[in-house]
Design an enzyme around this catalytic site. Structure first.
Site, mmCIF file in Angstrom:
data_model
loop_
_atom_site.group_PDB
_atom_site.id
_atom_site.type_symbol
_atom_site.label_atom_id
_atom_site.label_comp_id
_atom_site.label_asym_id
_atom_site.label_seq_id
_atom_site.Cartn_x
_atom_site.Cartn_y
_atom_site.Cartn_z
ATOM 1 N N HIS A 275 0.842 -1.183 0.000
ATOM 2 C CA HIS A 275 0.000 0.000 0.000
ATOM 3 C C HIS A 275 0.885 1.243 0.000
ATOM 4 C CE1 HIS A 275 -3.011 2.978 1.277
ATOM 5 N NE2 HIS A 275 -3.884 2.160 0.722
ATOM 6 N N GLU A 332 -7.891 -4.617 -0.965
ATOM 7 C CA GLU A 332 -8.395 -5.292 -2.161
ATOM 8 C C GLU A 332 -8.305 -6.809 -2.033
ATOM 9 O OE1 GLU A 332 -6.332 -2.656 -2.423
ATOM 10 O OE2 GLU A 332 -7.679 -1.172 -3.348
#
Length: 389
Positions: A275, A332
């Site tokens: 991330h 996700e």
């Protein structure tokens, strides 16, 4: 003469504005909406409650220490309900948008439909509009988005769109729009947690795009259309289905090492890991892993155990390959697992994300509209030396 300052690529670590909407603390693995833990809100509050918090600044039943309004939630839901119906001009273009392209492109259809909505409803520029008018337009876009997306999905499949039911809300309302039947309560609750957890997440690329558009004074629908164009990129909102595809491709625990090592050897991205902000566990992924475990007894639930093994082993291999970098599963990775088990069609994973994030975009548009300064950065020219005049 204005001095041009060089900043990190991608504006990493550069504060470009003030906001009271929320914040992401990457080093702590924590993010919040208006001072309230977003994960805790996802566990304890409805999507409509949190949408009201993000858009209006407080939960609809009042904040502690303030006068509580028992009917606040009902009033906010009524405001959304009266704005869900689409104008004739939008309904007329939906079949064409749904049929466009060899592959289904719901976000492209949504962009065109929202642009049409803005024209049909005569949405005014935020520049010069009253706060009340801006808010009404934001609620219109928030309410219409799930209606449009579900209609596009059903039309693409040769089905008639269903009329939203005012007695269904949040996750249940979204699943009903997709399938036309009342969903399993557990599935609805799981989708709702995901929706709450993804309303806003700092100045990500699409949110920043919405604010740039709003800074020019455009209308709310146009600003959201601009955000959607960014959001559709595979490095942004389009990742949940690809993360689940990676789990599918691995297929069994004994294939994890070979899959991950092959990706690392070629420099390919491992979808669902890493991330831009978090330097520890992504709190959204942590929560959604718990949600997935609660759905493991549903049809297809065997994927939960595989996904857990994939996450743990992939994180170990990433730590081995890239020591010093804390690369973990991101939202996700588990979003795809949760949505699949809850009955969301794979092609509607990213649109489901958009149903949530449109609330955050609209809140940022409203906040940006309070400023009279257009966002206009400079660029450092690196091309050929201009010829002497």
């Amino acid at each position: 003469m204005t001095t041009i300052e060089t900043v990190p690529a991608g504006l990493r670590g550069v504060a470009v504005s003030d906001t009271a909407i929320g914040d992401v603390r990457g080093a702590e693995g924590y993010y919040h909406y208006r001072g309230r833990s977003a994960v805790e809100l996802a566990r304890t509050r409805t999507f409509d409650d949190v949408a009201a918090l993000v858009l209006d600044g407080e939960l609809p039943d009042g904040d502690p220490g303030r006068h509580a309004e028992a009917d606040g939630r009902a009033r906010f839901r009524a405001e959304l309900a009266e704005r869900r119906e689409l104008p004739d001009a939008v309904r007329a273009v939906l079949p064409t948008l749904a049929a466009a392209g060899r592959g289904f492109q719901p976000l492209a259809g949504l962009r065109a439909a929202l642009a049409t909505l803005g024209a049909a409803d005569d949405l005014a520029p935020v520049w010069g509009a009253t706060p009340r008018a801006r808010r009404a337009d934001a609620l219109r876009v928030v309410a219409a988005t799930p209606t449009i997306l579900a209609a596009l999905y059903r039309l693409r499949r040769g089905l008639e769109p269903v009329v939203p039911r005012d007695d269904l809300h949040d996750g249940a309302a979204w699943l009903y729009l997709l399938h036309g039947t009342e969903p399993d309560p557990r599935a609805a609750a799981a989708v709702e947690r995901y929706l709450v957890a993804t309303i806003d997440h700092g100045f990500n690329a699409s949110t920043f795009t919405a604010r740039v558009a709003a800074s020019a004074g455009t209308d709310v629908a146009s600003a959201v259309v601009a955000a959607l164009g960014t959001f559709a990129g595979p490095l942004h909102g389009g990742a949940p289905d690809r993360a689940l595809e990676a789990v599918d491709e691995i297929g069994s625990p004994d294939r994890i090492d070979a899959y991950v090592r092959a990706k690392l050897a070629t420099g390919d991205r491992i979808m669902g890991f890493g991330h831009a902000v978090y330097r520890t566990a992504d709190p959204r992924a942590v929560m959604l892993r718990e949600v997935a475990r609660d759905l493991a007894d549903l049809p297809g639930g065997e994927i939960v155990a595989l996904a857990e093994t994939v996450q743990d082993r992939t994180e170990a291999l990433l730590a081995e390959h890239r020591p010093g970098r804390d690369l973990r599963a991101n939202v996700e990775f588990w979003a795809g697992v949760v949505m699949a088990l809850a009955g969301v069609p794979r092609e509607m994973f990213t649109p489901t994300f958009a149903v949530s994030r449109v609330v955050g975009w609209c809140a940022h548009v409203l906040e940006q509209a309070e400023s009279s300064t257009i966002i206009r950065p400079s660029a450092r020219y690196v091309g050929p030396t201009p010829a002497a005049s």
